[in-house]
Scaffold this motif. Structure first.
Motif, PDB file in Angstrom:
ATOM      1  N   SER A  24       0.811  -1.217   0.000  1.00 53.27           N
ATOM      2  CA  SER A  24       0.000   0.000   0.000  1.00 53.27           C
ATOM      3  C   SER A  24       0.847   1.271   0.000  1.00 53.27           C
ATOM      4  N   THR A  25       2.178   1.131   0.070  1.00 54.00           N
ATOM      5  CA  THR A  25       3.050   2.300   0.094  1.00 54.00           C
ATOM      6  C   THR A  25       2.944   3.064  -1.226  1.00 54.00           C
ATOM      7  N   ARG A  28       1.935  10.577  -0.917  1.00 55.08           N
ATOM      8  CA  ARG A  28       0.825  11.356  -0.366  1.00 55.08           C
ATOM      9  C   ARG A  28       1.033  12.804  -0.770  1.00 55.08           C
ATOM     10  N   GLU A  44       2.966   4.974   3.806  1.00 56.67           N
ATOM     11  CA  GLU A  44       2.637   3.553   3.766  1.00 56.67           C
ATOM     12  C   GLU A  44       1.142   3.311   3.639  1.00 56.67           C
ATOM     13  N   GLN A  45       0.354   4.288   4.063  1.00 58.20           N
ATOM     14  CA  GLN A  45      -1.098   4.137   3.997  1.00 58.20           C
ATOM     15  C   GLN A  45      -1.730   5.520   4.049  1.00 58.20           C
ATOM     16  N   PRO A  46      -3.012   5.602   3.664  1.00 60.69           N
ATOM     17  CA  PRO A  46      -3.668   6.912   3.699  1.00 60.69           C
ATOM     18  C   PRO A  46      -3.983   7.333   5.127  1.00 60.69           C
ATOM     19  N   THR A  52      -7.795   7.862  -2.307  1.00 61.93           N
ATOM     20  CA  THR A  52      -6.768   6.997  -2.875  1.00 61.93           C
ATOM     21  C   THR A  52      -6.925   6.935  -4.382  1.00 61.93           C
ATOM     22  N   ASP A  54      -5.356   4.896  -7.565  1.00 61.73           N
ATOM     23  CA  ASP A  54      -4.537   3.752  -7.974  1.00 61.73           C
ATOM     24  C   ASP A  54      -4.468   3.756  -9.491  1.00 61.73           C
ATOM     25  N   TYR A  61      -2.062   9.063  -2.461  1.00 59.49           N
ATOM     26  CA  TYR A  61      -3.058   9.487  -1.482  1.00 59.49           C
ATOM     27  C   TYR A  61      -3.158  11.010  -1.528  1.00 59.49           C
TER      28      TYR A  61
END
Length: 93
Positions: A24-25, A28, A44-46, A52, A54, A61
């Motif tokens: 998921s990295t 942002r 690494e994540q939102p 998001t 993709d 993010y």
């Protein structure tokens, strides 16, 4: 929604892979300080409230203000001879 060019997708995936984090990295994009413009950091994540994006496996993010600001934009990226990444925005046609 923000669109990524093929170059931007490739570079975002490369940056995420260099971070060595989870799948998921990604990057942002935030606009916490409107006077400073947009900030781009690895994440690494939102965070709660992030949108998001993709694109071909590249994860971006967007915080809520950046999401609104970039809603109809295309993100492109390139790497210069010194290895520095440059991002550019253009309006969707």
């Amino acid at each position: 929604m923000l669109t990524l060019t093929e170059n931007a997708s490739t570079i975002v995936k490369d940056i995420a892979a260099q971070q060595g984090g989870a799948e998921s990295t990604g990057l942002r994009i935030s606009s916490e300080d409107p006077r400073a413009g947009l900030m781009v950091t690895a994440a690494e994540q939102p965070l709660p409230g992030d949108q998001t994006v993709d694109a071909n496996g590249a994860v971006v993010y967007l915080d809520p203000p950046a999401s609104q600001q970039l809603e109809d934009q295309i993100l492109d990226a390139s790497v210069d001879e010194a290895g520095r990444v440059h991002f550019a925005l253009a309006p969707e046609a």
